[in-house]
Enzyme design. Structure first.
Site, mmCIF file in Angstrom:
data_model
loop_
_atom_site.group_PDB
_atom_site.id
_atom_site.type_symbol
_atom_site.label_atom_id
_atom_site.label_comp_id
_atom_site.label_asym_id
_atom_site.label_seq_id
_atom_site.Cartn_x
_atom_site.Cartn_y
_atom_site.Cartn_z
ATOM 1 N N SER A 107 0.831 -1.195 0.000
ATOM 2 C CA SER A 107 0.000 0.000 0.000
ATOM 3 C C SER A 107 0.878 1.263 0.000
ATOM 4 O O SER A 107 1.790 1.378 0.803
ATOM 5 C CB SER A 107 -0.881 -0.029 1.247
ATOM 6 O OG SER A 107 -1.651 1.125 1.265
ATOM 7 N N GLY A 108 0.604 2.135 -0.889
ATOM 8 C CA GLY A 108 1.361 3.395 -0.955
ATOM 9 C C GLY A 108 2.596 3.299 -1.832
ATOM 10 O O GLY A 108 3.347 4.269 -1.948
ATOM 11 N N THR A 112 -1.524 2.416 -8.046
ATOM 12 C CA THR A 112 -2.613 3.112 -8.745
ATOM 13 C C THR A 112 -2.036 4.182 -9.663
ATOM 14 O O THR A 112 -2.476 4.347 -10.801
ATOM 15 C CB THR A 112 -3.568 3.719 -7.711
ATOM 16 O OG1 THR A 112 -3.963 2.672 -6.840
ATOM 17 C CG2 THR A 112 -4.783 4.327 -8.363
ATOM 18 N N ASN A 157 -1.148 5.349 3.152
ATOM 19 C CA ASN A 157 -1.368 6.047 1.878
ATOM 20 C C ASN A 157 -2.613 6.932 2.006
ATOM 21 O O ASN A 157 -3.659 6.478 2.452
ATOM 22 C CB ASN A 157 -1.571 4.972 0.784
ATOM 23 C CG ASN A 157 -1.730 5.588 -0.585
ATOM 24 O OD1 ASN A 157 -1.739 6.805 -0.741
ATOM 25 N ND2 ASN A 157 -1.863 4.731 -1.581
ATOM 26 N N SER A 160 -5.407 5.452 -0.554
ATOM 27 C CA SER A 160 -5.192 4.011 -0.657
ATOM 28 C C SER A 160 -6.393 3.330 -1.308
ATOM 29 O O SER A 160 -7.543 3.580 -0.944
ATOM 30 C CB SER A 160 -4.972 3.457 0.751
ATOM 31 O OG SER A 160 -4.737 2.094 0.661
ATOM 32 N N SER A 161 -6.088 2.496 -2.306
ATOM 33 C CA SER A 161 -7.183 1.761 -2.955
ATOM 34 C C SER A 161 -7.610 0.649 -2.009
ATOM 35 O O SER A 161 -6.791 -0.190 -1.634
ATOM 36 C CB SER A 161 -6.718 1.134 -4.264
ATOM 37 O OG SER A 161 -5.943 2.041 -4.986
ATOM 38 N N GLY A 387 -0.926 -5.185 -2.725
ATOM 39 C CA GLY A 387 0.273 -6.026 -2.614
ATOM 40 C C GLY A 387 0.256 -6.818 -1.325
ATOM 41 O O GLY A 387 -0.713 -6.763 -0.553
ATOM 42 N N GLU A 389 0.543 -7.904 2.243
ATOM 43 C CA GLU A 389 0.384 -7.087 3.448
ATOM 44 C C GLU A 389 0.839 -7.866 4.664
ATOM 45 O O GLU A 389 0.383 -8.976 4.903
ATOM 46 C CB GLU A 389 -1.085 -6.650 3.606
ATOM 47 C CG GLU A 389 -1.458 -5.565 2.612
ATOM 48 C CD GLU A 389 -2.859 -5.020 2.806
ATOM 49 O OE1 GLU A 389 -3.597 -5.538 3.643
ATOM 50 O OE2 GLU A 389 -3.188 -4.061 2.076
HETATM 51 N N1 LIG Z 1 5.307 8.037 -9.969
HETATM 52 C C1 LIG Z 1 4.954 8.811 -8.970
HETATM 53 N N2 LIG Z 1 5.300 10.086 -8.975
HETATM 54 C C2 LIG Z 1 4.943 10.914 -7.980
HETATM 55 N N3 LIG Z 1 4.240 10.515 -6.910
HETATM 56 C C3 LIG Z 1 3.871 9.222 -6.820
HETATM 57 C C4 LIG Z 1 4.191 8.315 -7.868
HETATM 58 N N4 LIG Z 1 3.663 7.136 -7.543
HETATM 59 C C5 LIG Z 1 3.049 7.306 -6.342
HETATM 60 N N5 LIG Z 1 3.167 8.568 -5.916
HETATM 61 C C6 LIG Z 1 2.653 9.132 -4.662
HETATM 62 O O1 LIG Z 1 2.391 8.099 -3.783
HETATM 63 C C7 LIG Z 1 1.026 8.075 -3.381
HETATM 64 C C8 LIG Z 1 0.517 6.675 -3.289
HETATM 65 O O2 LIG Z 1 0.476 6.077 -4.535
HETATM 66 P P1 LIG Z 1 -0.665 5.042 -4.944
HETATM 67 O O3 LIG Z 1 -1.967 5.513 -4.480
HETATM 68 O O4 LIG Z 1 -0.463 4.746 -6.362
HETATM 69 O O5 LIG Z 1 -0.246 3.795 -4.115
HETATM 70 P P2 LIG Z 1 -0.879 2.371 -4.208
HETATM 71 O O6 LIG Z 1 0.245 1.449 -4.460
HETATM 72 O O7 LIG Z 1 -1.970 2.356 -5.151
HETATM 73 O O8 LIG Z 1 -1.405 2.165 -2.767
HETATM 74 P P3 LIG Z 1 -2.666 1.358 -2.297
HETATM 75 O O9 LIG Z 1 -2.298 -0.087 -2.376
HETATM 76 O O10 LIG Z 1 -2.867 1.817 -0.942
HETATM 77 O O11 LIG Z 1 -3.717 1.739 -3.197
HETATM 78 C C9 LIG Z 1 0.289 8.825 -4.439
HETATM 79 O O12 LIG Z 1 -0.848 9.437 -3.898
HETATM 80 C C10 LIG Z 1 1.342 9.834 -4.882
HETATM 81 O O13 LIG Z 1 1.327 10.936 -4.001
HETATM 82 MG MG LIG Z 2 -3.871 2.163 -5.115
#
Ligand SMILES: Nc1ncnc2c1ncn2[C@@H]1O[C@H](COP(=O)(O)OP(=O)(O)OP(=O)(O)O)[C@@H](O)[C@H]1O
Ligand SMILES: [Mg+2]
Length: 1079
Positions: A107-108, A112, A157, A160-161, A387, A389
């Site tokens: 997560s984070g 996404t 996050n 977070s999705s 992913g 956890e």
């Molecule tokens: N390539 C990137 N460039 C800039 N910031 C990023 C990038 N990827 C992620 N982030 C930052 O990290 C934060 C978390 O990313 P994201 O929501 O994609 O995580 P996630 O893997 O989908 O988490 P979750 O499993 O909780 O959904 C985003 O809100 C953004 O602020």
């Molecule tokens: Mg996500």
């Protein structure tokens, strides 16, 4: 020229972990850190992309970057998520291979974001057009909607999705997007009713309360204050960097673009509001007579409002919170719910309501974005799933999630190995078995149909009797005791008995990514996912179309006594489907790593990353990838890259690339076991060898650079020199040209002058000649023309109009003249010469003629008149004429004499016998014979006398006797005097000294004075011997009487003195004759 670069160029650390040398966890982390520190967040493991979350925006997602990576080979540029997206898209479009992009990470870690980057890249590079753009827009705009309802702020996050998402994007044969299908997995619905500390409920609740208008909120019976809702955690209601109000607008806009109707959006918001209201319903115990407590709704206001929102009857829902009906063997048993059960029921309802709403949203979005054509599609799947956890407290959800990740790892290994093997076969390289950890055994532990953990959980849930989490754990302890990846304290396996890190109510699984301790509490409940039928029936009764759709099992007509499938079962089934789906596609992996726990940029927490590297199985990944050969490259780029290392291949190799590479490798003395020659690629076993090549290349490049520099400088100087030379020639040429031009211009102008003079002279000469010639020609022409003209005129004169004029004129004139003459003829005056009449002239132009004619006529008339005269008459007229000459206008008597003919012989002397004697005395012919009065001087009285005139003399004789008294020869008469008046007096003057003059002059009076004087004058004129007789006409003249001269004076007397002329003697010398004036 396009500059070809390579992944190996300008490398920070190693761009591809497969080339890491030596390979260890530390070097792996070191490489990641080094790259991360230089903002290189992407690193490859072969074709897998490792993505480090930078937690800041980097300038690497610009449209220019999209263009840079577009249509480039994967290893051509430094690692980037765009390279993977491009590779996937191109092999989908060009090779017709369905693709899937698997994005995993904790997560984070940025899954996404990565999925959105992939989608936006594909949207940017695929076709364009109105329809295509609409589809793209809808696909992209589905994200904000799903994120609002499915994402929440967690401690890891802020966005977070809380659900797994798999999206199939469908393309047509050209690679233009047609639509998509979204599948969602296991929404973390427990979050609706309870959030861990520091976390929030799903975004939509906050967005609605902050962003909706007052009007909307009033309609939804909501209050903007978060603190009024039990389901909303307050400690982190506001997240820095998240603008809920703005996001609400974005979501509404996105819903509109995706195709939600206004009433659908309204229904959705009503459901969201209903969930909030539901959370506010509280219960109180009410004791019953049997001693048990029955729950009652405490404050019915929220319940009422919620029922109003959903169009439900309040009592129905209220009852559903107090009673539960259990149906068994066609029997219905109603039991009361205590307060705890009522809260459980309420939360279950809220969770179900929300999760079903979420699933409905996904279905609704799918309806909108599904491809419109039934034609065969190419598909690109993007999997953004939670992913691995590992929390301190892991429950049923983590178990499920980790199971999913095990499956993904398995598919990854399978597909990677399969791909590796396929490549070896394709290239004709011998396959060497690769040692790797296969996690199939762990998957089996969880999903085995007979004794898998999920199967046992289901069995426990369905089993009659008391079922608790403990009984479930007991079961696990018995069945899975011998499994090498299962650990439990109460396991028969005594080795965990003293493991204090393993509590009693927990079990531990050794996942491929590490050990995870699961607490069994809640496993049974969550797996059951129970919603009392009374509640679903109450929901079905709602007068709200969406609610009715969400609770179909509440339909009394379709009462199904069979238990609904458990959550575990459903998840296993959907994971199974997903795996089968993924296996048919070409996988592309994005492994997301989170560098720190603080959501901060530039911080690289070693332990955290190490942990992720481990459970993502990245080391395993690398090992598998380089189990046989660490590096492979097609012959052409390989030869191109290293050809400078061998004289035979530098600068150009003429033969096939493979031979060139073989020559090159032999020249460099690379051991044979280090390399293998495939059909199109060279395989290098050890990264060391590659680096050796790279090192050599680097050195060689320096030498080459010097050489290039040398050649370049030489070239530059030469070019400069040549340029100067060329310039000098150009300048000289220009100057010469200029000078020559000038000379030429001078000569030309001089020539022109000379030429012009000569030409002028020649021209003038010619002109003269020509003019002369022309004149001659003209003259000839004129003459000819005139001649011809004359000829023609002569011939055609009669036809000429001009002549006609003249002719007409002449004719007219002739006619006029003719008419004139005829007229004249008819109006001729009389033939009398004294007739003065003459016709008036008719035309002015005949003036002269007229006058002339008059004259001529007159002359002619006179001649005619004269011609009729005889000689005698002629003589008479001559006498008359002479009389006129003498007396006209001189003597008043004259006019009266004109009409009297001159008879001459008034006395008929020859016939009268009385005058016989007298006649005989006159021997000549008597010209005139008349009686005159001879005036006596003494008294002035007259005495009648006969007056005879012959040619020679005149005679006076006595009237009575005829006796001649005087005969005077005419030559003695000198002159005659008469008065001017009407009297007949005349004096005949005689020549002095002559014989006749003795008696003096004669004063006579006659009636025929004019005739007498005229005849006397004529005779005198015809006589040759003497002078013409002079006639004096005057009123006073002298008369010689003998010696005396007497003056005869004529006076005019008035008629009263008598009408006759009287003569009186006044004195001796004067005789006065008075002549009466004419009346
Ligand atoms: N390539 C990137 N460039 C800039 N910031 C990023 C990038 N990827 C992620 N982030 C930052 O990290 C934060 C978390 O990313 P994201 O929501 O994609 O995580 P996630 O893997 O989908 O988490 P979750 O499993 O909780 O959904 C985003 O809100 C953004 O602020
Ligand atoms: Mg996500």
């Amino acid at each position: 020229m396009e500059v070809k670069t390579s992944l190996l160029d300008n490398m920070i650390g190693v761009g591809d972990m497969v080339l890491l040398e030596p390979l260890s966890e530390d070097s792996f982390l070191g490489n990641l850190k080094k790259r991360f520190d230089h903002s290189e967040i992407y690193t490859y493991i072969g074709s897998v992309v490792i993505s480090m979350n930078p937690y800041r925006s980097l300038p690497i997602y610009t449209p220019e970057k999209v263009e840079e990576y577009r249509n480039r080979n994967f290893y051509e540029l430094s690692p980037h998520i765009y390279a993977l997206a491009d590779e996937a898209y191109r092999s989908l479009r060009d090779q017709d291979k369905d693709q899937c992009i698997l994005i995993t990470g904790e997560s984070g870690a940025g899954k996404t974001e990565a999925s959105k980057l992939v989608m936006s890249y594909v949207a940017a590079v695929c076709g364009k057009g109105h329809e295509v753009n609409k589809v793209k827009e809808q696909l992209l705009q589905s994200n904000p909607v799903l994120e609002a309802f499915g994402n929440a702020k967690t401690v890891r996050n802020d966005n977070s999705s809380r659900f797994g998402k798999y999206m199939d994007i469908e393309f047509d044969f050209k690679g233009d997007p047609l639509g998509g299908v979204i599948s969602n997995y296991l929404l973390e619905k427990s979050r609706v009713v309870k959030q861990p500390r520091g976390e929030r409920n799903f975004h939509v609740f906050y967005q609605l309360l902050s962003g909706a208008s007052d009007d909307t909120l009033r309609k939804l019976k909501l209050d903007r204050d978060f603190s009024k809702y039990n389901y909303l955690s307050l400690d982190s209601a506001v997240v820095s960097g998240l603008d809920d109000a703005a996001n609400f607008r974005t979501v509404r806009n996105a819903m509109q673009i995706v195709g939600f109707m206004e009433d659908e959006v309204q229904s959705v918001l009503e459901l969201v509001a209903a969930v909030l209201k539901l959370g506010n319903i509280e219960f109180k115990p009410e004791s019953r007579c049997n001693g048990t407590d029955e729950s009652r709704v405490k404050d019915k206001n929220d319940l009422k409002e919620m029922c109003e929102l959903l169009g439900m009857e309040q009592s129905v829902l209220e009852r559903a919170f107090s009673y539960r009906t259990v149906e068994a063997k066609m029997e219905k048993v109603s039991t009361t719910l205590n307060v705890a059960q009522a809260y459980y029921a309420r939360d279950a309802l809220a969770k179900n309501l929300y999760s079903r709403l979420f699933s409905w949203l996904v279905t609704r979005i799918n309806e909108s974005i599904q491809a419109q054509t039934k034609a065969r599609h190419k598909v690109m799947g993007v999997l953004d799933i939670y992913g691995f956890e590992i929390f301190e407290d892991n429950s049923f959800e983590q178990f499920i999630i980790n199971y999913c990740n095990e499956k993904l790892q398995q598919i990854f290994i399978e597909l990677t190995l399969r791909e590796e093997q396929e490549e070896y076969v394709r290239e004709g390289i011998e396959w060497t078995n690769i040692e790797y950890f296969n996690n199939a055994i762990i998957c089996d532990l969880i999903e085995n149909n007979q004794n898998g953990i999920l199967a046992m959980l289901d069995e426990e849930c369905l089993r009659p009797g008391t079922v608790t989490d403990e009984t479930f754990l007991d079961k696990l302890n018995t069945i899975c005791a011998d499994h090498q990846h299962f650990e439990s304290r109460l396991n028969k396996n005594s080795k965990f008995l003293n493991d204090h890190s393993l509590p009693h109510n927990c079990f531990r699984i050794q996942h491929y990514a590490g050990k995870v301790l699961y607490r069994v509490e809640g496993f049974v409940d969550k797996n059951n996912d129970l919603l009392y039928r009374d509640l679903s029936q109450a929901m079905y009764k709602a007068n709200h179309s969406l609610i009715k759709q969400l609770f179909p099992e509440g339909n009394p007509a379709k009462v199904n006594l069979k238990r609904p499938p458990t959550a575990g079962f459903q998840f296993r089934a959907s994971v199974g489907t997903l795996m089968r789906n993924l296996q048919t596609k070409n996988p592309n992996y994005i492994r997301c790593i989170k560098p720190n726990d603080k959501k901060a940029s530039h911080i690289f927490t070693d332990s955290l990353v190490r942990h992720q590297v481990r459970y993502l199985g990245l080391m395993e990944n690398v090992r598998v990838r380089r189990a046989g050969y660490a590096f492979r490259q097609p012959y052409e780029p390989c030869l191109e890259r290293y050809k400078m290392l061998c004289k035979r291949t530098w600068p150009h190799w003429k033969g096939p690339a493979r031979e060139g590479v073989e020559v090159l490798m032999a020249d460099l003395q690379i051991p044979a076991e280090e390399i293998s020659y495939g059909r199109s690629k060279i395989f290098i076993r050890n990264p060391r060898t590659l680096f050796f090549l790279e090192e050599k290349r680097k050195q060689c490049l320096q030498d080459l650079a010097t050489l290039i520099q040398k050649i370049y400088r030489g070239w530059k100087c030469r070019t400069h020199f040549l340029l100067m030379k060329k310039s000098q020639i150009v300048v000289a040429a220009w100057y010469r040209r200029y000078a020559q031009q000038k000379t030429y211009r001078n000569i030309k102008s001089a020539t022109t002058v000379v030429q012009s003079y000569t030409r002028g002279w020649q021209a003038r000469k010619l002109l003269r000649e020509l003019k002369y010639q022309k004149r001659c020609e003209e003259a000839v022409t004129t003459i000819a023309a005139f001649w011809h003209g004359t000829q023609v005129r002569r011939e055609y004169r009669k036809f000429f109009r001009a002549n006609a004029g003249k002719k007409i004129y002449d004719f007219t004139i002739q006619r006029i003249i003719q008419k004139y003459f005829l007229g004249l003829k008819s109006s001729m005056p009389s033939m009398s010469p004294i007739d003065r009449k003459w016709p008036a002239r008719p035309y002015g132009f005949l003036d002269g003629v007229h006058t002339e004619l008059r004259k001529i006529f007159h002359h002619w008339r006179c001649k005619k008149y004269r011609d009729q005269f005889t000689e005698e008459k002629k003589a008479v007229y001559e006498e008359k004429l002479e009389a006129s000459e003498i007396f006209k206008d001189k003597k008043a008597l004259y006019p009266s004499s004109v009409s009297q003919p001159f008879k001459g012989d008034y006395l008929e002397i020859s016939k009268n016998p009385k005058y016989q004697k007298l006649n005989s005395a006159v021997d000549e012919k008597v010209l005139l014979a008349d009686v005159v009065n001879k005036i006596n001087r003494a008294n002035g009285k007259g005495t009648p006398r006969i007056f005879l005139l012959t040619k020679k003399n005149f005679v006076l004789a006595d009237q009575k006797t005829g006796q001649v008294k005087a005969s005077i020869p005419l030559p003695d008469v000198t002159s005659m005097s008469v008065s001017t008046q009407k009297d007949g007096f005349f004096a005949l003057k005689l020549k002095e000294g002559s014989a006749s003059a003795v008696k003096g002059d004669f004063l006579l009076s006659s009636e025929h004075l004019i005739e007498i004087i005229t005849k006397l004058h004529r005779i005198g004129a015809t006589a040759a011997d003497r002078e013409k007789l002079k006639v004096d006409i005057s009123d006073e003249f002298l008369v010689q009487f003998k010696q005396d001269k007497v003056c005869v004076k004529f006076i005019q007397s008035s008629p009263k003195n008598g009408n006759s002329v009287s003569c009186k003697r006044k004195n001796n010398r004067l005789l006065e004759v008075s002549v009466p004036t004419s009346p």
